[in-house]
Write a protein that holds these residues in place. Structure first.
Motif, PDB file in Angstrom:
ATOM      1  N   THR A  73       0.832  -1.197   0.000  1.00  0.00           N
ATOM      2  CA  THR A  73       0.000   0.000   0.000  1.00  0.00           C
ATOM      3  C   THR A  73       0.870   1.251   0.000  1.00  0.00           C
ATOM      4  O   THR A  73       1.720   1.423   0.864  1.00  0.00           O
ATOM      5  CB  THR A  73      -0.913   0.010   1.234  1.00  0.00           C
ATOM      6  OG1 THR A  73      -1.723  -1.174   1.231  1.00  0.00           O
ATOM      7  CG2 THR A  73      -1.807   1.235   1.230  1.00  0.00           C
ATOM      8  N   CYS A 120       0.268  -5.785   1.532  1.00  0.00           N
ATOM      9  CA  CYS A 120       0.949  -5.560   2.813  1.00  0.00           C
ATOM     10  C   CYS A 120       1.131  -4.058   3.021  1.00  0.00           C
ATOM     11  O   CYS A 120       0.991  -3.259   2.093  1.00  0.00           O
ATOM     12  CB  CYS A 120       2.296  -6.281   2.851  1.00  0.00           C
ATOM     13  SG  CYS A 120       3.567  -5.605   1.760  1.00  0.00           S
ATOM     14  N   ASP A 121       1.422  -3.667   4.245  1.00  0.00           N
ATOM     15  CA  ASP A 121       1.729  -2.271   4.547  1.00  0.00           C
ATOM     16  C   ASP A 121       3.102  -1.932   3.989  1.00  0.00           C
ATOM     17  O   ASP A 121       3.891  -2.815   3.653  1.00  0.00           O
ATOM     18  CB  ASP A 121       1.705  -2.046   6.061  1.00  0.00           C
ATOM     19  CG  ASP A 121       0.361  -2.386   6.683  1.00  0.00           C
ATOM     20  OD1 ASP A 121      -0.665  -2.246   5.980  1.00  0.00           O
ATOM     21  OD2 ASP A 121       0.332  -2.800   7.855  1.00  0.00           O
ATOM     22  N   CYS A 136       6.208  -3.956   4.672  1.00  0.00           N
ATOM     23  CA  CYS A 136       5.697  -5.321   4.893  1.00  0.00           C
ATOM     24  C   CYS A 136       6.041  -5.916   6.251  1.00  0.00           C
ATOM     25  O   CYS A 136       5.852  -7.108   6.465  1.00  0.00           O
ATOM     26  CB  CYS A 136       6.182  -6.269   3.778  1.00  0.00           C
ATOM     27  SG  CYS A 136       5.418  -5.932   2.170  1.00  0.00           S
ATOM     28  N   PRO A 154       0.480  -4.180  12.364  1.00  0.00           N
ATOM     29  CA  PRO A 154      -0.010  -4.466  11.012  1.00  0.00           C
ATOM     30  C   PRO A 154      -1.500  -4.187  10.861  1.00  0.00           C
ATOM     31  O   PRO A 154      -2.287  -4.410  11.775  1.00  0.00           O
ATOM     32  CB  PRO A 154       0.288  -5.959  10.843  1.00  0.00           C
ATOM     33  CG  PRO A 154       0.350  -6.506  12.233  1.00  0.00           C
ATOM     34  CD  PRO A 154       0.922  -5.407  13.058  1.00  0.00           C
ATOM     35  N   SER A 155      -1.857  -3.700   9.678  1.00  0.00           N
ATOM     36  CA  SER A 155      -3.258  -3.461   9.360  1.00  0.00           C
ATOM     37  C   SER A 155      -3.963  -4.793   9.097  1.00  0.00           C
ATOM     38  O   SER A 155      -3.324  -5.848   9.011  1.00  0.00           O
ATOM     39  CB  SER A 155      -3.366  -2.574   8.120  1.00  0.00           C
ATOM     40  OG  SER A 155      -2.867  -3.278   6.978  1.00  0.00           O
ATOM     41  N   GLN A 159      -2.658  -6.238   5.946  1.00  0.00           N
ATOM     42  CA  GLN A 159      -1.353  -6.873   6.158  1.00  0.00           C
ATOM     43  C   GLN A 159      -1.524  -8.260   6.774  1.00  0.00           C
ATOM     44  O   GLN A 159      -0.853  -9.228   6.357  1.00  0.00           O
ATOM     45  CB  GLN A 159      -0.499  -6.004   7.077  1.00  0.00           C
ATOM     46  CG  GLN A 159       0.801  -6.654   7.555  1.00  0.00           C
ATOM     47  CD  GLN A 159       1.895  -6.651   6.516  1.00  0.00           C
ATOM     48  OE1 GLN A 159       2.364  -5.597   6.118  1.00  0.00           O
ATOM     49  NE2 GLN A 159       2.331  -7.834   6.090  1.00  0.00           N
TER      50      GLN A 159
END
Length: 210
Positions: free
Chosen positions: A47, A106-107, A110, A115-116, A119
């Motif tokens: 992202t 992934c954020d 990574c 983490p979101s 992710q």
């Protein structure tokens, strides 16, 4: 007609490593400063990355389709072998997980401390991708001889499975150090897709002899 679809599936399996190589190199060419040595493959689709839209379109999604097409071919080739059909299912699961990993990026980097959800889903799909091909290659360590009478493929299957496992430790260390992760990840995934391509090539050759 079914034989034509199987042949197309074999070809799909054969070209997967080449598609992956070209797709990664192409995406990386649009990512200034991207390091194949240190950065994860997933960072190409992270992202906010310069290639967050491009990378899944040329890598995850088409590769997922190729895996699914090859899985179909393997399933139809061995109607009387439950283990062979199970390996086909695993290859198909890998294809679905590849698409999932592209849908949920992934954020940035990574490896964030918090983490979101995307992710976490990306990590889940990544784990499924690893385990599915690992188990499939392990199964073909036996199946290669039992259903194909092909000793070299049996040896290759076991060797690729072992190498994929052995690279987990340096990958984990690389996450901590921040160095050479890209090298170990490419080796880890590369041996698995090369094994799959070898299986596809053998099946294509055998069909041509019939």
């Amino acid at each position: 007609m079914a034989q034509d679809w199987r042949r197309l599936g074999y070809i799909a399996g054969i070209v997967i490593p080449l598609w992956l190589l070209v797709g990664v190199m192409l995406a990386a060419s649009f990512y200034p400063g991207y390091s194949h040595r240190h950065q994860a493959l997933s960072e190409l689709g992270a992202t906010g990355a310069p290639t967050d839209v491009l990378s899944p379109l040329i890598n995850n999604f088409p590769l997922g389709g190729l895996f699914l097409l090859f899985a179909y071919a393997v399933f139809k080739t061995f109607p009387h072998s439950r283990l062979a059909k199970f390996s086909a299912v695993l290859i198909g699961v890998h294809g679905v997980a590849s698409i999932g990993a592209g849908l949920f990026s992934c954020d940035m980097g990574c490896n964030p401390p918090s983490p979101s959800v995307d992710q976490q889903l990306h990590n889940l799909f990544g784990a499924v991708m690893f385990l599915s091909l690992l188990i499939a290659s392990a199964l073909w360590g036996s199946l290669s001889w039992r259903v194909l009478q092909c000793r070299w493929l049996a040896v290759l299957s076991v060797a690729c499975c072992a190498l994929a496992i052995l690279t987990l430790w340096p990958m984990a260390a690389a996450i901590e150090s921040g160095e050479n992760f890209g090298v170990y990840q490419r080796l880890n995934y590369g041996v698995s897709v090369l094994w799959l391509s070898a299986l596809a090539g053998q099946l294509y050759w055998l069909q041509g002899r019939r």
